[in-house]
Scaffold this active site. Structure first.
Site, short mmCIF file in Angstrom:
data_model
loop_
_atom_site.label_atom_id
_atom_site.label_comp_id
_atom_site.label_asym_id
_atom_site.label_seq_id
_atom_site.Cartn_x
_atom_site.Cartn_y
_atom_site.Cartn_z
N LYS A 181 5.77 -17.47 -17.17
CA LYS A 181 5.82 -18.43 -16.07
C LYS A 181 4.42 -18.99 -15.83
O LYS A 181 3.54 -18.29 -15.35
CB LYS A 181 6.31 -17.79 -14.78
CG LYS A 181 6.62 -18.86 -13.73
CD LYS A 181 6.71 -18.34 -12.32
CE LYS A 181 5.41 -18.34 -11.58
NZ LYS A 181 4.77 -19.66 -11.39
N GLU A 210 -5.44 -9.69 -14.94
CA GLU A 210 -6.68 -10.43 -15.21
C GLU A 210 -6.93 -11.28 -13.97
O GLU A 210 -6.26 -12.29 -13.76
CB GLU A 210 -6.49 -11.37 -16.41
CG GLU A 210 -6.32 -10.66 -17.74
CD GLU A 210 -7.63 -10.14 -18.30
OE1 GLU A 210 -8.67 -10.22 -17.62
OE2 GLU A 210 -7.60 -9.64 -19.43
N CYS A 248 -12.50 -18.21 -14.18
CA CYS A 248 -12.60 -16.85 -13.64
C CYS A 248 -13.99 -16.26 -13.86
O CYS A 248 -14.45 -15.47 -13.06
CB CYS A 248 -11.52 -15.96 -14.23
SG CYS A 248 -11.50 -15.98 -16.02
N GLU A 256 -14.69 -15.30 -4.05
CA GLU A 256 -14.56 -16.29 -5.12
C GLU A 256 -14.37 -17.69 -4.49
O GLU A 256 -13.51 -17.86 -3.63
CB GLU A 256 -13.35 -15.93 -5.98
CG GLU A 256 -13.26 -16.73 -7.25
CD GLU A 256 -12.08 -16.29 -8.13
OE1 GLU A 256 -11.03 -15.93 -7.59
OE2 GLU A 256 -12.24 -16.32 -9.37
P1 NAD Z 1 -2.41 -17.41 -8.05
O1 NAD Z 1 -2.54 -15.94 -7.96
O2 NAD Z 1 -2.16 -18.19 -6.82
O3 NAD Z 1 -1.22 -17.79 -9.05
C1 NAD Z 1 -1.18 -17.31 -10.37
C2 NAD Z 1 0.25 -17.28 -10.82
O4 NAD Z 1 0.95 -16.29 -10.08
C3 NAD Z 1 1.03 -18.58 -10.63
O5 NAD Z 1 1.85 -18.79 -11.75
C4 NAD Z 1 1.85 -18.30 -9.40
O6 NAD Z 1 3.02 -19.06 -9.30
C5 NAD Z 1 2.17 -16.83 -9.62
N1 NAD Z 1 2.58 -16.09 -8.42
C6 NAD Z 1 2.09 -16.20 -7.18
N2 NAD Z 1 2.75 -15.34 -6.35
C7 NAD Z 1 3.64 -14.69 -7.11
C8 NAD Z 1 4.63 -13.69 -6.83
N3 NAD Z 1 4.81 -13.21 -5.61
N4 NAD Z 1 5.38 -13.23 -7.85
C9 NAD Z 1 5.21 -13.70 -9.09
N5 NAD Z 1 4.32 -14.66 -9.41
C10 NAD Z 1 3.53 -15.14 -8.43
O7 NAD Z 1 -3.70 -17.89 -8.80
P2 NAD Z 1 -4.16 -19.38 -9.08
O8 NAD Z 1 -4.63 -19.98 -7.80
O9 NAD Z 1 -3.08 -20.07 -9.86
O10 NAD Z 1 -5.38 -19.16 -10.10
C11 NAD Z 1 -6.68 -18.93 -9.69
C12 NAD Z 1 -7.04 -17.48 -9.82
O11 NAD Z 1 -6.81 -17.03 -11.15
C13 NAD Z 1 -8.50 -17.22 -9.56
O12 NAD Z 1 -8.65 -16.07 -8.75
C14 NAD Z 1 -9.07 -16.97 -10.95
O13 NAD Z 1 -10.25 -16.21 -10.98
C15 NAD Z 1 -7.93 -16.27 -11.60
N6 NAD Z 1 -8.04 -16.32 -13.07
C16 NAD Z 1 -8.33 -15.16 -13.75
C17 NAD Z 1 -8.50 -15.19 -15.14
C18 NAD Z 1 -8.85 -13.93 -15.91
O14 NAD Z 1 -8.64 -13.91 -17.12
N7 NAD Z 1 -9.38 -12.90 -15.28
C19 NAD Z 1 -8.34 -16.38 -15.83
C20 NAD Z 1 -8.03 -17.53 -15.11
C21 NAD Z 1 -7.89 -17.48 -13.72
#
Ligand code: NAD
Length: 516
Positions: free
Chosen positions: A194, A269, A303, A406
């Protein structure tokens, strides 16, 4: 509606058509070998460049997730009928499905994610690299023979989980998709992935192109929708044997809870607050260029963004002066322009979050060295978009929110340190532990400091180099488990230990009679 939005709508429509994803409502899922529309509530995509509505599609919801999982189970069974070498060949062959479509894929990513086209082109090339690397591992996942102290032959081989659930964020959608898909299938699993609801399409294109060119139907399924609907249907599905999540720490906790509820393992991650440390013996030209690449690439929506610039006291003024001159020269503009180095933030919520954090930092006592608002020189029609100028803040104390949380935007804080130990303790003073860097011409110091940073990746005299060949992941609240490299591959299998009795009479070895 402004003319840029109109143009982008038209471009998006054409690209979806070219990839076979346009329908009565956009076909926003790839399930068991077919593109399907969702039938849940409408989700609106917004143009990052103008802030205006771009397209509606429908949430997938639980029923489509179940169909995707069922498709994946069949796909995995077909996949495992092939020899390991054949799976590797098929992964390579599948890449031919992307051939000639790279530019369209890059444009689609650029349009929806708001990323500069040059970055998107580079990320398409990375997708290929990831599949090539893991294709080579398909027939090299050897087992072990353990010299147990009995008459058994004991060997350990690795077994795929079956169907793996993957959830990805919006900042690098196709990169993250391939980053997780390639090792998962190389290890023998099928996937239901997803993507973020804000960037739904490029993952479908990758799945569809690869499957059509050589992978079994159902091996890769993409479902699109919101976290609380489609996401939680996926994490709660009883046939999902492992969860791999890339996103924010807040959502990561929910995923870990969902995994714990069903006792399935998770890889997380998550975010970061990475320290980029410049010592007074560093080459200043390189370090200042590196500091910009560390934070302003992807408009800070990375990230590993180097969002804390720790500078040895004697260099503080020089570094701030140089950044004040260099940052306004960064090409901020339309993602479609090949010269653009930095585009807008991807979405309105992120724009509000970044703007709020800058405002609060200033209220807490930080001073703006450069940036802080809208960049200069944007076309009028883009001024309602989600742009933020490259921003440098100083007079920030370690306990301030801007030094701890962040931002995920083009904002860096510059903080002075006195000596090596002070730099290390400042670097390690957040709850995150994703990445960091050290700039010094003293090779011993480079190694010494790198090893004391509690983070998953450290660069010395460099920033952001990343390869599918090397393990990636976090310490602390940046998550657990690893992606990429052989460690990433291992996350997708379980060891199975097999004991074969070689004694002539097993009954004697076990110490029981046969009853005969
Ligand atoms: P987010 O946590 O809001 O969403 C990430 C994903 O999780 C989306 O697909 C979202 O729909 C899904 N999601 C949210 N709530 C959920 C639930 N209850 N159940 C299942 N799925 C759910 O993050 P974002 O705003 O999309 O991305 C930014 C974040 O991602 C930042 O904190 C960034 O640092 C992190 N990130 C980490 C890495 C890494 O490899 N460590 C890489 C890229 C981004």
């Amino acid at each position: 509606m402004n003319t840029l939005t109109q143009q982008h709508k038209q471009d998006l429509h054409q690209l979806l058509q070219a990839f076979g994803l346009s329908g009565h409502t956009p076909l926003s899922n790839w399930i068991a070998g077919s593109a399907r529309a969702g039938d849940g509530a409408a989700i609106t995509l917004t143009d990052p460049v103008t802030g205006e509505a771009l397209l509606d599609y429908n949430d997938a919801g639980a029923a489509l997730v179940s169909q995707a999982v069922a498709g994946a189970q069949k796909g995995q069974a077909e996949w495992m009928k092939l020899s390991a070498s054949e799976r590797g060949r098929r992964m390579l062959q599948a890449l031919s499905g992307l051939q000639g479509r790279e530019e369209d894929l890059a444009k689609l990513e650029s349009l929806v994610a708001g990323k500069p086209i040059r970055d998107c082109r580079a990320e398409v090339a990375k997708v290929r690299e990831m599949f090539e690397y893991y294709a080579g591992w398909c027939d090299k996942q050897h087992g072990l023979v353990i010299p147990v102290p009995t008459s058994h032959l004991n060997y350990v081989h690795r077994v795929p989980y079956g169907v793996v659930g993957q959830i990805t964020p919006w900042n690098a959608p196709m990169f993250t998709c391939a980053w997780q898909l390639a090792p998962a299938i190389a290890a023998g699993n099928a996937v239901v992935l997803k993507p973020s609801e804000l960037t739904p399409f490029t993952s479908i294109v990758i799945a569809a192109c690869l499957e059509k060119a050589g992978l079994p139907e159902g091996l890769i399924n993409i479902v699109n929708g919101l976290g609380p609907t489609t996401g939680s249907a996926l994490t709660g599905h009883q046939e999902i044997a492992k969860l791999v999540f890339v996103g924010s720490p807040g959502s990561g906790r929910l995923i870990a809870q969902a995994g714990a509820q069903r006792l399935v393992p998770t890889v997380l991650e998550l975010g970061g607050k990475s320290a980029n440390i410049i010592f007074e013996d560093a080459c200043l030209d390189e370090a200042v260029a590196g500091a910009q690449a560390a934070i302003f690439g992807a408009a800070g929506q990375s990230c590993v963004a180097g969002s804390r610039l720790l500078v040895q006291e004697s260099l503080l003024e020089a570094v701030c002066e140089r950044l004040a001159k260099a940052c306004p020269r960064i090409q901020v503009g339309l993602p479609s322009s090949p010269e653009t180095q930095m585009g807008p933030l991807q979405n309105g919520r992120q724009h509000q979050h970044v703007s709020r954090m800058i405002r609060d930092a200033v209220n807490d006592g930080a001073t703006i060295v450069t940036g802080g608002g809208l960049p200069q020189g944007l076309p009028t029609e883009a001024q309602s978009g989600y742009f933020v100028a490259p921003t440098v803040l100083r007079n920030v104390t370690p306990s301030m929110e801007i030094a701890q949380e962040e931002v995920f935007g083009p904002v860096v804080v510059v903080m002075p340190f006195t000596d090596e130990q002070h730099a290390i303790s400042l670097a390690n003073s957040t709850r995150f532990g994703l990445a960091g860097a050290v700039w010094t011409q003293n090779v011993a110091r480079g190694h010494r400091v790198a090893r004391q940073l509690r983070v998953g990746t450290v660069w010395v005299n460099s920033y952001k180099s990343i390869s599918v060949m090397s393990p990636f992941g976090g310490f602390g609240e940046s998550g657990y488990g690893r992606s990429s490299g052989t460690e990433g591959l291992q996350e997708y299998t379980l060891p199975q230990s097999i004991w074969v009795e070689t004694a002539e009479k097993a009954s004697i070895a076990m110490g029981y009679g046969s009853g005969d």
